[in-house]
Write a protein that holds these residues in place. Structure first.
Motif, PDB file in Angstrom:
ATOM      1  N   THR A   1      45.882  30.517  45.054  1.00  0.00           N
ATOM      2  CA  THR A   1      46.322  31.444  44.019  1.00  0.00           C
ATOM      3  C   THR A   1      45.260  32.523  43.851  1.00  0.00           C
ATOM      4  N   CYS A   2      45.686  33.784  43.997  1.00  0.00           N
ATOM      5  CA  CYS A   2      44.751  34.905  43.997  1.00  0.00           C
ATOM      6  C   CYS A   2      45.131  35.927  42.924  1.00  0.00           C
ATOM      7  N   GLY A   3      44.152  36.668  42.477  1.00  0.00           N
ATOM      8  CA  GLY A   3      44.380  37.731  41.516  1.00  0.00           C
ATOM      9  C   GLY A   3      43.285  38.772  41.629  1.00  0.00           C
ATOM     10  N   VAL A   4      43.541  39.952  41.112  1.00  0.00           N
ATOM     11  CA  VAL A   4      42.560  41.033  41.178  1.00  0.00           C
ATOM     12  C   VAL A   4      41.290  40.614  40.441  1.00  0.00           C
ATOM     13  N   GLY A   5      40.176  40.568  41.156  1.00  0.00           N
ATOM     14  CA  GLY A   5      38.901  40.198  40.560  1.00  0.00           C
ATOM     15  C   GLY A   5      38.814  38.754  40.122  1.00  0.00           C
ATOM     16  N   GLY A   6      39.840  37.956  40.448  1.00  0.00           N
ATOM     17  CA  GLY A   6      39.860  36.567  39.996  1.00  0.00           C
ATOM     18  C   GLY A   6      40.014  36.430  38.495  1.00  0.00           C
ATOM     19  N   LEU A   7      40.461  37.501  37.850  1.00  0.00           N
ATOM     20  CA  LEU A   7      40.603  37.514  36.389  1.00  0.00           C
ATOM     21  C   LEU A   7      41.901  36.829  35.957  1.00  0.00           C
ATOM     22  N   PRO A   8      41.991  36.391  34.692  1.00  0.00           N
ATOM     23  CA  PRO A   8      43.230  35.774  34.205  1.00  0.00           C
ATOM     24  C   PRO A   8      44.426  36.709  34.384  1.00  0.00           C
ATOM     25  N   ILE A   9      45.558  36.110  34.721  1.00  0.00           N
ATOM     26  CA  ILE A   9      46.793  36.860  34.946  1.00  0.00           C
ATOM     27  C   ILE A   9      47.733  36.606  33.775  1.00  0.00           C
ATOM     28  N   ARG A  10      48.205  37.661  33.153  1.00  0.00           N
ATOM     29  CA  ARG A  10      49.097  37.522  32.007  1.00  0.00           C
ATOM     30  C   ARG A  10      50.523  37.250  32.473  1.00  0.00           C
ATOM     31  N   ALA A  11      51.134  36.196  31.927  1.00  0.00           N
ATOM     32  CA  ALA A  11      52.524  35.871  32.263  1.00  0.00           C
ATOM     33  C   ALA A  11      53.468  36.812  31.529  1.00  0.00           C
ATOM     34  N   SER A  12      54.637  37.042  32.135  1.00  0.00           N
ATOM     35  CA  SER A  12      55.589  37.982  31.541  1.00  0.00           C
ATOM     36  C   SER A  12      56.201  37.442  30.262  1.00  0.00           C
ATOM     37  N   ARG A  13      56.330  36.130  30.172  1.00  0.00           N
ATOM     38  CA  ARG A  13      56.921  35.508  28.988  1.00  0.00           C
ATOM     39  C   ARG A  13      56.178  34.217  28.676  1.00  0.00           C
ATOM     40  N   GLY A  14      56.303  33.762  27.444  1.00  0.00           N
ATOM     41  CA  GLY A  14      55.758  32.467  27.075  1.00  0.00           C
ATOM     42  C   GLY A  14      54.410  32.508  26.391  1.00  0.00           C
ATOM     43  N   GLY A  15      53.749  33.679  26.368  1.00  0.00           N
ATOM     44  CA  GLY A  15      52.481  33.782  25.667  1.00  0.00           C
ATOM     45  C   GLY A  15      51.360  32.974  26.288  1.00  0.00           C
ATOM     46  N   PHE A  16      51.207  33.017  27.613  1.00  0.00           N
ATOM     47  CA  PHE A  16      50.102  32.295  28.250  1.00  0.00           C
ATOM     48  C   PHE A  16      49.549  33.115  29.404  1.00  0.00           C
ATOM     49  N   GLN A  17      48.362  32.715  29.867  1.00  0.00           N
ATOM     50  CA  GLN A  17      47.714  33.353  30.991  1.00  0.00           C
ATOM     51  C   GLN A  17      47.426  32.316  32.072  1.00  0.00           C
ATOM     52  N   ILE A  18      47.266  32.795  33.301  1.00  0.00           N
ATOM     53  CA  ILE A  18      46.990  31.928  34.447  1.00  0.00           C
ATOM     54  C   ILE A  18      45.646  32.346  35.032  1.00  0.00           C
ATOM     55  N   LEU A  19      44.779  31.381  35.260  1.00  0.00           N
ATOM     56  CA  LEU A  19      43.469  31.675  35.835  1.00  0.00           C
ATOM     57  C   LEU A  19      43.493  31.329  37.323  1.00  0.00           C
ATOM     58  N   PRO A  20      43.490  32.333  38.193  1.00  0.00           N
ATOM     59  CA  PRO A  20      43.524  32.053  39.636  1.00  0.00           C
ATOM     60  C   PRO A  20      42.185  31.515  40.124  1.00  0.00           C
ATOM     61  N   ASP A  21      42.227  30.765  41.193  1.00  0.00           N
ATOM     62  CA  ASP A  21      41.001  30.218  41.781  1.00  0.00           C
ATOM     63  C   ASP A  21      40.258  31.242  42.632  1.00  0.00           C
ATOM     64  N   HIS A  22      40.964  32.330  43.021  1.00  0.00           N
ATOM     65  CA  HIS A  22      40.366  33.272  43.964  1.00  0.00           C
ATOM     66  C   HIS A  22      40.655  34.718  43.556  1.00  0.00           C
ATOM     67  N   ASP A  23      39.824  35.628  44.091  1.00  0.00           N
ATOM     68  CA  ASP A  23      40.130  37.051  43.985  1.00  0.00           C
ATOM     69  C   ASP A  23      41.043  37.395  45.172  1.00  0.00           C
ATOM     70  N   LEU A  24      41.004  38.614  45.671  1.00  0.00           N
ATOM     71  CA  LEU A  24      41.908  39.000  46.754  1.00  0.00           C
ATOM     72  C   LEU A  24      41.404  38.614  48.146  1.00  0.00           C
ATOM     73  N   GLU A  25      40.244  38.002  48.233  1.00  0.00           N
ATOM     74  CA  GLU A  25      39.647  37.697  49.529  1.00  0.00           C
ATOM     75  C   GLU A  25      40.543  36.872  50.450  1.00  0.00           C
ATOM     76  N   PRO A  26      41.260  35.820  49.962  1.00  0.00           N
ATOM     77  CA  PRO A  26      42.109  35.033  50.881  1.00  0.00           C
ATOM     78  C   PRO A  26      43.201  35.839  51.567  1.00  0.00           C
ATOM     79  N   LEU A  27      43.580  36.999  51.014  1.00  0.00           N
ATOM     80  CA  LEU A  27      44.613  37.810  51.654  1.00  0.00           C
ATOM     81  C   LEU A  27      44.160  38.309  53.018  1.00  0.00           C
ATOM     82  N   ALA A  28      42.844  38.347  53.238  1.00  0.00           N
ATOM     83  CA  ALA A  28      42.316  38.873  54.494  1.00  0.00           C
ATOM     84  C   ALA A  28      42.469  37.890  55.640  1.00  0.00           C
ATOM     85  N   THR A  29      42.710  36.613  55.342  1.00  0.00           N
ATOM     86  CA  THR A  29      42.801  35.602  56.403  1.00  0.00           C
ATOM     87  C   THR A  29      44.072  34.757  56.329  1.00  0.00           C
ATOM     88  N   ALA A  30      44.866  34.919  55.286  1.00  0.00           N
ATOM     89  CA  ALA A  30      46.054  34.084  55.103  1.00  0.00           C
ATOM     90  C   ALA A  30      47.081  34.335  56.208  1.00  0.00           C
TER      91      ALA A  30
END
Length: 325
Positions: free
Chosen positions: A47-76
């Motif tokens: 699970t990746c996100g910009v800067g590895g920062l929390p990702i805001r969900a569209s609904r439900g009032g919660f955030q998701i904390l990814p384990d990685h920044d965008l680095e895995p996209l370079a080898t996935a």
């Protein structure tokens, strides 16, 4: 199979703000359920996100904390963009996201989107001139922002080779199972579906590769007759025989059957025969004539006709796709 079974296929799940939580988590469940007989996983998800920062969900009032920044996209091996509303607001995505996605595609990674994640791919230019699916409720805005895309809102998903897109929410599971099936065959995909307690197949505009479906359990109705008919696919089964088995008049049986499946008994039975023919083509060396007889389609000519109408390819081409024969 895309890789040696000993090497798990790497999938980067790219979460952006206003992500659809279901779309981000469901692929991890489906791909995580695809395993070899010795329980070796076929896929590894990140699970990746910009800067590895929390990702805001569209609904439900919660955030998701990814384990990685965008680095895995370079080898996935595969990059999957779940549904998000971020790109739908302005028609653009962050430059760092656009650069990472283009780079992944340019080096040959498979790119997938589910639901409104297609808007991200469109904003990056990866869908220009391609047929693509997304959530029907956003059809107007998607067409207005990205007219170069051949949008199709009548299908569950679109497989355009190196770029695959799905319709809204639950259709993402159908696409993930299609990917597993394309990579590893029907048995692995159907086992993954059972582990996730979801149907291995849903009828849709996109031809899908399926094992013979088994009706869900239930009391009364036509479920028992569906199972009875599936056990007799190689034999002639008439509407009268199905109604008799269900202990109903033909009229009542037809009405209840359509209420439960959305199809007439005859059309449903034909779909099951074609589905079984697919399984035989994938997993056996039987001749086309024998496949036609064992699936109840009668002759090779009838099999080719129904296969062309349903799948869009000849039985021999289908077999080569899945078995390399």
């Amino acid at each position: 199979m895309r890789k040696n079974q000993a090497m798990a296929h790497r999938i980067a799940l790219l979460g952006l703000n206003e992500v659809v939580g279901f779309d981000l988590s469901a692929p991890a469940q489906v791909f995580g359920a695809a395993r070899a007989p010795d329980e070796t996983p076929f896929y590894e998800t990140f699970t990746c996100g910009v800067g590895g920062l929390p990702i805001r969900a569209s609904r439900g009032g919660f955030q998701i904390l990814p384990d990685h920044d965008l680095e895995p996209l370079a080898t996935a091996d595969t990059v999957l963009v779940p549904g998000t509303y971020a790109a739908l607001r302005s028609g653009t995505v962050e430059p760092v996201v656009a650069e990472a996605l283009r780079a992944a595609h340019d080096r040959g990674a498979r790119i997938i989107s589910t639901c409104t994640g297609a808007s991200v791919l469109a904003a990056v230019g990866l869908l220009d001139g391609r047929r693509a699916a997304s959530h029907w409720d956003w059809a107007g805005r998607l067409r207005r922002f990205w007219p170069a895309v051949e949008w199709d809102f009548d299908v569950l998903f679109v497989d355009d080779g190196d770029v695959l897109t799905s319709a809204g929410v639950g259709a993402g599971i159908d696409l993930c199972l299609h990917v597993v099936r394309s990579d590893h065959g029907s048995l692995v995909a159907n086992q993954a579906a059972r582990r996730c307690v979801v149907p291995p197949f849903r009828e849709g505009g996109q031809a899908q590769y399926i094992e013979r479906p088994v009706p869900q359990g239930g009391i009364g109705g036509t479920k028992a007759t569906q199972s009875w008919a599936l056990d007799r696919l190689a034999d002639p089964v008439s509407l009268d025989e199905m109604a008799t088995h269900a202990r109903m008049s033909i009229r009542t049986f037809t009405r209840r059957f359509r209420d439960e499946t959305g199809l007439s008994p005859q059309k449903w039975l034909l779909q099951q025969r074609v589905a079984h023919a697919r399984l035989l083509l994938e997993q056996t060396d039987l001749s086309v004539d024998l496949v036609a007889r064992r699936s109840g389609l009668g002759s090779a000519t009838a099999l080719r006709q129904h296969f062309q109408q349903t799948v869009g390819v000849a039985p021999s081409a289908y077999r080569r796709t899945f078995r390399g024969l």
